[in-house]
Design a protein around this motif. Structure first.
Motif, PDB file in Angstrom:
ATOM      1  N   PHE A 351       0.715  -1.045   0.108  1.00 50.38           N
ATOM      2  CA  PHE A 351       0.015   0.413   0.075  1.00 50.38           C
ATOM      3  C   PHE A 351       0.585   1.197   0.260  1.00 50.38           C
ATOM      4  CE2 PHE A 351      -4.351  -1.109   0.898  1.00 50.38           C
ATOM      5  CZ  PHE A 351      -4.403  -2.810   1.015  1.00 50.38           C
ATOM      6  N   VAL A 352       1.890   1.298   0.774  1.00 50.61           N
ATOM      7  CA  VAL A 352       2.935   2.143   0.932  1.00 50.61           C
ATOM      8  C   VAL A 352       3.808   2.548  -0.577  1.00 50.61           C
ATOM      9  CG1 VAL A 352       4.431   3.878   2.329  1.00 50.61           C
ATOM     10  CG2 VAL A 352       2.504   2.748   3.590  1.00 50.61           C
ATOM     11  N   PHE A 353       4.105   1.610  -0.766  1.00 47.40           N
ATOM     12  CA  PHE A 353       5.244   1.775  -1.692  1.00 47.40           C
ATOM     13  C   PHE A 353       3.956   2.190  -2.862  1.00 47.40           C
ATOM     14  CE2 PHE A 353       6.806  -0.236  -5.629  1.00 47.40           C
ATOM     15  CZ  PHE A 353       8.164   0.871  -5.876  1.00 47.40           C
ATOM     16  N   SER A 354       3.119   1.536  -3.110  1.00 49.71           N
ATOM     17  CA  SER A 354       2.304   2.679  -4.517  1.00 49.71           C
ATOM     18  C   SER A 354       1.784   4.010  -4.230  1.00 49.71           C
ATOM     19  CB  SER A 354       1.037   1.251  -4.121  1.00 49.71           C
ATOM     20  OG  SER A 354      -0.018   1.551  -5.152  1.00 49.71           O
ATOM     21  N   ALA A 355       1.257   3.718  -2.812  1.00 49.94           N
ATOM     22  CA  ALA A 355       0.875   5.693  -2.837  1.00 49.94           C
ATOM     23  C   ALA A 355       2.130   6.417  -2.963  1.00 49.94           C
ATOM     24  CB  ALA A 355       0.394   5.655  -0.728  1.00 49.94           C
ATOM     25  N   ALA A 356       3.414   5.726  -2.442  1.00 50.76           N
ATOM     26  CA  ALA A 356       4.506   6.748  -2.746  1.00 50.76           C
ATOM     27  C   ALA A 356       5.148   6.524  -4.342  1.00 50.76           C
ATOM     28  CB  ALA A 356       6.134   6.244  -2.107  1.00 50.76           C
ATOM     29  N   ASN A 357       5.001   5.506  -5.290  1.00 53.25           N
ATOM     30  CA  ASN A 357       5.060   5.406  -6.571  1.00 53.25           C
ATOM     31  C   ASN A 357       4.161   7.352  -7.815  1.00 53.25           C
ATOM     32  OD1 ASN A 357       6.236   4.609  -8.609  1.00 53.25           O
ATOM     33  ND2 ASN A 357       3.910   3.073  -9.004  1.00 53.25           N
ATOM     34  N   SER A 358       2.911   6.541  -6.331  1.00 51.39           N
ATOM     35  CA  SER A 358       1.858   7.518  -7.913  1.00 51.39           C
ATOM     36  C   SER A 358       1.486   9.255  -7.249  1.00 51.39           C
ATOM     37  CB  SER A 358       0.819   6.906  -6.789  1.00 51.39           C
ATOM     38  OG  SER A 358       0.305   7.116  -5.925  1.00 51.39           O
ATOM     39  N   ASP A 359       2.695   9.102  -5.407  1.00 52.70           N
ATOM     40  CA  ASP A 359       2.333  10.533  -5.710  1.00 52.70           C
ATOM     41  C   ASP A 359       3.775  11.173  -6.279  1.00 52.70           C
ATOM     42  OD1 ASP A 359       0.207   9.736  -3.189  1.00 52.70           O
ATOM     43  OD2 ASP A 359       1.841   9.737  -1.881  1.00 52.70           O
ATOM     44  N   LEU A 360       4.621  10.578  -6.086  1.00 49.62           N
ATOM     45  CA  LEU A 360       6.062  11.641  -7.055  1.00 49.62           C
ATOM     46  C   LEU A 360       4.930  11.270  -8.585  1.00 49.62           C
ATOM     47  CD1 LEU A 360       8.439  11.769  -7.427  1.00 49.62           C
ATOM     48  CD2 LEU A 360       9.391   9.427  -7.847  1.00 49.62           C
ATOM     49  N   TYR A 361       4.083  10.676  -8.797  1.00 46.35           N
ATOM     50  CA  TYR A 361       3.776  10.394 -10.824  1.00 46.35           C
ATOM     51  C   TYR A 361       3.438  12.306 -10.336  1.00 46.35           C
ATOM     52  CZ  TYR A 361       0.180  10.045 -14.428  1.00 46.35           C
ATOM     53  OH  TYR A 361      -0.862  10.374 -14.942  1.00 46.35           O
ATOM     54  N   ILE A 362       2.090  12.355  -9.517  1.00 46.35           N
ATOM     55  CA  ILE A 362       1.221  13.488  -9.017  1.00 46.35           C
ATOM     56  C   ILE A 362       1.696  14.284  -9.128  1.00 46.35           C
ATOM     57  CG2 ILE A 362      -0.582  14.310  -7.984  1.00 46.35           C
ATOM     58  CD1 ILE A 362      -1.329  11.675  -7.337  1.00 46.35           C
ATOM     59  N   ALA A 363       3.220  14.304  -7.774  1.00 47.46           N
ATOM     60  CA  ALA A 363       4.155  15.555  -8.346  1.00 47.46           C
ATOM     61  C   ALA A 363       4.344  15.670  -9.131  1.00 47.46           C
ATOM     62  CB  ALA A 363       5.190  15.261  -7.063  1.00 47.46           C
ATOM     63  N   THR A 364       5.100  15.376  -9.949  1.00 47.38           N
ATOM     64  CA  THR A 364       5.445  15.293 -11.360  1.00 47.38           C
ATOM     65  C   THR A 364       5.025  15.911 -12.756  1.00 47.38           C
ATOM     66  OG1 THR A 364       7.281  13.479 -10.830  1.00 47.38           O
ATOM     67  CG2 THR A 364       7.076  14.288 -13.621  1.00 47.38           C
ATOM     68  N   ARG A 365       3.994  15.358 -12.691  1.00 45.89           N
ATOM     69  CA  ARG A 365       2.452  15.726 -13.938  1.00 45.89           C
ATOM     70  C   ARG A 365       1.916  17.660 -12.913  1.00 45.89           C
ATOM     71  NH1 ARG A 365       4.854  11.882 -14.876  1.00 45.89           N
ATOM     72  NH2 ARG A 365       4.529  10.388 -16.828  1.00 45.89           N
ATOM     73  N   THR A 366       1.640  17.827 -11.662  1.00 47.47           N
ATOM     74  CA  THR A 366       1.219  18.581 -11.512  1.00 47.47           C
ATOM     75  C   THR A 366       2.233  19.868 -11.616  1.00 47.47           C
ATOM     76  OG1 THR A 366       0.362  18.078  -9.552  1.00 47.47           O
ATOM     77  CG2 THR A 366       0.252  20.037  -9.748  1.00 47.47           C
ATOM     78  N   LEU A 367       3.494  19.706 -11.139  1.00 46.84           N
ATOM     79  CA  LEU A 367       4.797  20.449 -12.026  1.00 46.84           C
ATOM     80  C   LEU A 367       4.595  20.932 -13.502  1.00 46.84           C
ATOM     81  CD1 LEU A 367       7.067  22.587 -10.729  1.00 46.84           C
ATOM     82  CD2 LEU A 367       8.194  20.794 -10.926  1.00 46.84           C
ATOM     83  N   TYR A 368       4.840  20.275 -14.348  1.00 48.17           N
ATOM     84  CA  TYR A 368       4.553  19.897 -15.971  1.00 48.17           C
ATOM     85  C   TYR A 368       3.424  20.774 -15.486  1.00 48.17           C
ATOM     86  CZ  TYR A 368       2.978  18.301 -20.570  1.00 48.17           C
ATOM     87  OH  TYR A 368       2.772  18.266 -21.494  1.00 48.17           O
TER      88      TYR A 368
END
Length: 575
Positions: A351-368
């Motif tokens: 759960f936590v690993f998946s959350a960290a993975n998707s959180d980094l994705y969201i942070a990246t796409r938001t800055l983009y």
């Protein structure tokens, strides 16, 4: 005002309205609206997320440690009826947010997501503030998830043997690699991680129901026994109805935290294949996911574990991340089941690993998205040949290294402060989406776009949006009410809990300050009226892209069943 000319793209299955004109049509874009619609190979994302991936990511984004672990502290603080009420109300808010987001995302699935909608339909200043608020949220969440993953591993490997920083480094490298390898690889990894999460929570629900009905080793049919003794609601900071109400209100922070991330669909819309079909399907099922995974979970937990359980009090005070902190484990132990905490701990790690993975994705796409809107350095809008915003990924990943600082801190205190800070950022995001939807509906009505012309419309219309907006504002203002009252046993003996006050409310002046700062630095920008809101820029290109996708799909279709055997037989029925 900048103008572009484009030919009519023809008719599409989910064709949406275009401005009335004959021949070529003119569409306003560019500087006047403060956003960049025109894409180039150097700044474009790839639509590589398939329908099954979007659906499972939408489910997985809404199932995390907030549900598996956070419900325990709320139950111990306020009782079973309180958490049932708070999770139901916040669930309603989330569904309204998703419906509002879905109406906008299916009309115009742009790459900058809901920050772009705020800038186009409401005010560029709101898009600026929303984008950075959302980015701040996820650059805080990502390192915290990495720290949580390392702490979960301490269940098997004590920190005296291996420093948690080693595992933080391993997980950080892994999620950077997954995000760097492209959206198709990320989507497939998240699909299977989310599948494990869904199967885990379904298994826990079935087990909980069996235990409630007396199917456990103790053969004790509990029913609603604990709702009578010790009671359905626990008093907090007072007695009688006042104490019960304060107990109920105290659970809204945990409930909100548990639902955060559900709006992930609004970020993936720019990389989804055939978004006008996929997004409505994901959002329509949000209601049932809320009812089954959240409301049913807290109902069953409240039937299995009394709020005054010594085991529950020990778990919530001594641990914050591992299986020992989960009320599900307490329920198993109370019913005479042993041996499952280790298995559940492994699930929580996923759960936590998946959350960290998707959180980094969201942070990246938001800055983009911020860069695409002209609100950040243009370099963050650049993508590689796989459509990955590598510079935005690099900065977001670099900030995630602050996770190494958390190792030396008291994890329980850090977790509490983190929940406070992230919850207010999440509420401000929901408020912004709801406000943007109000402006969007008024604009489409003023510009002659009828409901039947849209691929999806919010089922409760503006009434649901206004109601959810009111709830969000009230929760945001009063969520940390206990910092203002005298609590005799408060840690440190302070009458005013200034640390929780700062972390609980810091986001509000920051959010409003960014709106004001944008206005001061760009005095010529104004909020859009219903007639000036940009509903058409870039829509023709999206229409053509949709037609090409549907044509290619029809050409490739052989009439066989779609999806793999495992997906069809074990996952598809849940969707």
């Amino acid at each position: 005002m900048g103008l572009i000319h484009r030919k009519d793209a023809g008719t599409s299955v989910a064709r949406l309205p275009s401005p009335q004109s004959s021949g070529d049509e003119k569409v306003s874009v560019g500087a006047d609206h403060g956003h960049d619609i025109l894409d180039s190979p150097e700044t474009g994302l790839h639509r590589g997320l398939r329908s099954r991936q979007i659906t499972m990511i939408a489910i997985g984004g809404a199932i995390g440690t907030g549900l598996i672990i956070g419900t325990g502290s709320s139950l111990a603080k306020a009782g079973p009826l309180s958490i049932l009420i708070s999770y139901s109300i916040v669930g309603f808010i989330v569904y309204m947010v998703m419906c509002a987001l879905g109406e906008m995302a299916t009309y115009l699935p742009i790459q900058s997501g809901f920050t772009g909608y705020a800038a186009r339909f409401c005010d560029p200043a709101l898009g600026f503030s929303l984008g950075y608020t959302y980015w701040f949220k996820y650059i805080i969440v990502t390192p915290n998830q990495l720290t949580a993953a390392a702490l979960v591993i301490q269940y098997w490997v004590p920190r005296e043997k291996v420093n948690p920083g080693v595992f933080i480094a391993v997980f950080l490298v892994a999620i950077i690699l997954i995000n760097y390898l492209g959206i198709k690889f990320f989507g497939e990894i998240e699909f299977w991680l989310s599948s494990v999460k869904v199967l885990t929570i379904v298994g826990l629900l079935i087990l909980s129901l069996v235990l409630v009905l007396g199917g456990g080793p103790d053969h004790d049919r509990k029913g609603f026994r604990y709702w009578k003794n010790p009671g359905a609601m626990k008093t907090l900071y007072g007695t009688g109805d006042t104490g019960r109400f304060l107990g109920l209100w105290s659970t809204f922070v945990t409930a909100t935290f548990a639902y955060l991330g559900t709006e992930l669909v609004g970020v993936t819309v720019g990389e989804a294949q055939n978004p006008r079909r996929v997004i409505p399907r994901a959002i329509k099922l949000t209601f049932w996911r809320i009812v089954v995974f959240y409301v049913l979970s807290v109902l069953l937990i409240g039937m299995l574990v009394p709020y005054n359980s010594p085991r529950l009090a020990f778990a919530t005070k001594k641990a914050t991340t591992g299986a020992s902190a989960s009320p599900f484990v307490v329920a198993m132990i109370e019913s005479g089941i042993s041996g499952l905490p280790g298995f559940l701990n492994a699930c929580i790690l996923i759960f936590v690993f998946s959350a960290a993975n998707s959180d980094l994705y969201i942070a990246t796409r938001t800055l983009y998205g911020l860069a695409k809107e002209g609100n950040s350095a243009r370099i963050f809008a650049r993508t590689d040949r796989r459509g990955v915003p590598i510079y935005a990924l690099g900065l977001s990943a670099a900030i995630s290294c602050v996770a190494f600082l958390n190792v030396a801190d008291d994890s329980r205190k850090v977790f509490t402060y983190f929940v406070n800070l992230v919850t207010i950022f999440g509420l401000l995001t929901w408020i912004s989406i709801l406000v943007t939807h109000i402006y969007f509906v008024k604009a489409r009505r003023a510009q002659g776009i009828e409901k039947h012309q849209l691929a999806y419309t919010a089922p409760f219309g503006l009434y649901g949006t206004y109601l959810a907006l009111g709830f969000c504002i009230v929760i945001a203002i009063f969520k940390n009410f206990d910092v203002f009252i005298h609590v005799p046993d408060r840690e440190g003996g302070e009458n005013f809990d200034y640390v929780n006050f700062i972390t609980g409310y810091l986001g509000i002046p920051l959010y409003l300050g960014m709106i004001l700062g944008y206005k001061l630095l760009n005095p010529k920008t104004k909020g859009w009226t219903p007639m000036t809101a940009d509903l058409y820029s870039g829509k023709a290109a999206i229409d053509r892209e949709e037609e090409e996708f549907l044509a290619n799909k029809a050409a490739k279709q052989s009439g066989g069943k779609s999806g793999g055997w495992f997906y069809r037989n074990f996952i598809g029925w849940l969707l």
